[in-house]
Design a protein around this motif. Structure first.
Motif, short mmCIF file in Angstrom:
data_model
loop_
_atom_site.label_atom_id
_atom_site.label_comp_id
_atom_site.label_asym_id
_atom_site.label_seq_id
_atom_site.Cartn_x
_atom_site.Cartn_y
_atom_site.Cartn_z
N GLU A 154 0.80 -1.36 -0.28
CA GLU A 154 -0.26 -0.23 0.26
C GLU A 154 0.73 1.05 0.08
OE1 GLU A 154 -3.59 -0.08 -0.16
OE2 GLU A 154 -3.01 -2.68 0.22
N SER A 155 2.33 1.40 -0.47
CA SER A 155 3.08 2.58 -0.35
C SER A 155 2.76 3.11 -1.44
CB SER A 155 4.18 1.65 0.04
OG SER A 155 4.65 1.23 -1.65
N ALA A 156 3.05 4.52 -1.28
CA ALA A 156 3.12 5.98 -2.56
C ALA A 156 4.58 5.41 -2.66
CB ALA A 156 3.43 6.99 -1.22
N GLU A 157 4.93 4.39 -2.48
CA GLU A 157 6.58 4.48 -3.54
C GLU A 157 6.01 3.10 -4.50
OE1 GLU A 157 8.69 5.63 0.23
OE2 GLU A 157 6.64 4.51 -0.12
N LEU A 158 5.04 2.22 -4.60
CA LEU A 158 4.70 1.12 -5.09
C LEU A 158 4.26 1.64 -5.63
CD1 LEU A 158 4.43 -1.46 -5.89
CD2 LEU A 158 2.55 -1.56 -4.60
N LYS A 159 2.73 2.66 -5.90
CA LYS A 159 2.17 3.63 -7.05
C LYS A 159 2.90 3.91 -7.71
CE LYS A 159 -2.06 2.77 -3.74
NZ LYS A 159 -2.28 4.72 -2.33
N ARG A 160 4.04 5.07 -7.34
CA ARG A 160 4.57 6.05 -7.61
C ARG A 160 5.86 4.88 -8.98
NH1 ARG A 160 7.33 8.82 -4.40
NH2 ARG A 160 8.93 7.42 -4.09
N ALA A 161 5.81 3.54 -8.85
CA ALA A 161 7.17 3.14 -8.96
C ALA A 161 5.98 2.41 -10.59
CB ALA A 161 7.47 1.88 -8.72
N GLU A 162 4.33 1.86 -9.83
CA GLU A 162 3.87 1.19 -11.13
C GLU A 162 3.70 2.27 -12.09
OE1 GLU A 162 1.48 -2.45 -8.84
OE2 GLU A 162 0.70 -0.32 -8.19
#
Length: 211
Positions: A122-130
């Motif tokens: 649920e991290s912002a980092e994952l969302k940004r990378a995706e």
């Protein structure tokens, strides 16, 4: 007492990361890299500084600097293997890499994203990378490389064949033997002889007419 020292060091590193990011934002990535390297040398490894240094390389939008950024990411992940900032930044670099010029790096993108989904779903980092991956058009990313490969294969075919027609025949055979191989299909297209222009059906004025 030690807690106070640790907090003071964290504050200093936060300030350094902020300075590095600010220098990149105003178009001074070389200065940003110098600041990050000095901080790493003086204070030792820290995940955020590795990330800041890698992004300062990525800001150059240059193959050599992308290679340097990858080295920084790998060094950082050796020391901090589960840092989500480093994993996400490295995933972005890999996703944006050309799949033909840097196939190994490009293939590491999905692996890094999968790791992020495991440890920080649920991290912002994952969302940004995706989001970074989905924003890059596959056609836009690969078209330049496809053109280079097509030109290279065509030149090689013509150099190895005694005649242009022989080169075209050989390329057509390769394409027929591997119908799912896009590279062979492009080679056949590049070497195929062009049809001569059709003669005009219009007769010149004053020719063949009576009276």
């Amino acid at each position: 007492m030690n807690d106070n020292k640790d907090h003071a060091r964290d504050d200093v590193r936060d300030d350094v990361r902020g300075r590095v990011d600010a220098l990149v934002a105003v178009g001074r990535p070389a200065e940003a890299r110098a600041v990050a390297r000095t901080a790493l040398a003086d204070d030792g490894p820290e995940a955020g500084l590795f990330l800041a240094l890698a992004r300062a390389h990525m800001a150059e939008d240059d193959d050599d600097h992308d290679d340097a950024a990858e080295r920084v990411f790998r060094e950082g992940l050796d020391a901090f293997p589960d840092d989500i900032g480093l994993l996400a930044g490295y995933a972005e670099l890999c996703t944006h890499s050309d799949s033909m010029d840097r196939p190994g790096r490009h293939a590491r993108g999905p692996v890094l994203l999968a790791r992020l989904r495991e440890i920080a779903p649920e991290s912002a980092e994952l969302k940004r990378a995706e989001a970074a991956g989905s924003s890059v058009s596959t056609n836009a990313r690969n078209s330049a490389s496809v053109n280079r490969v097509q030109s290279f294969d065509a030149a090689r075919a013509f150099a190895d064949a005694p005649t242009p027609q022989a080169a075209a025949d050989q390329a057509a055979q390769w394409a027929a033997a591997a119908p799912r191989d896009l590279r062979h299909a492009l080679g056949a297209e590049s070497t195929a002889p062009r049809a001569p222009p059709r003669p005009s059906r219009l007769r010149p004025c004053g020719v063949g007419g009576g009276g």
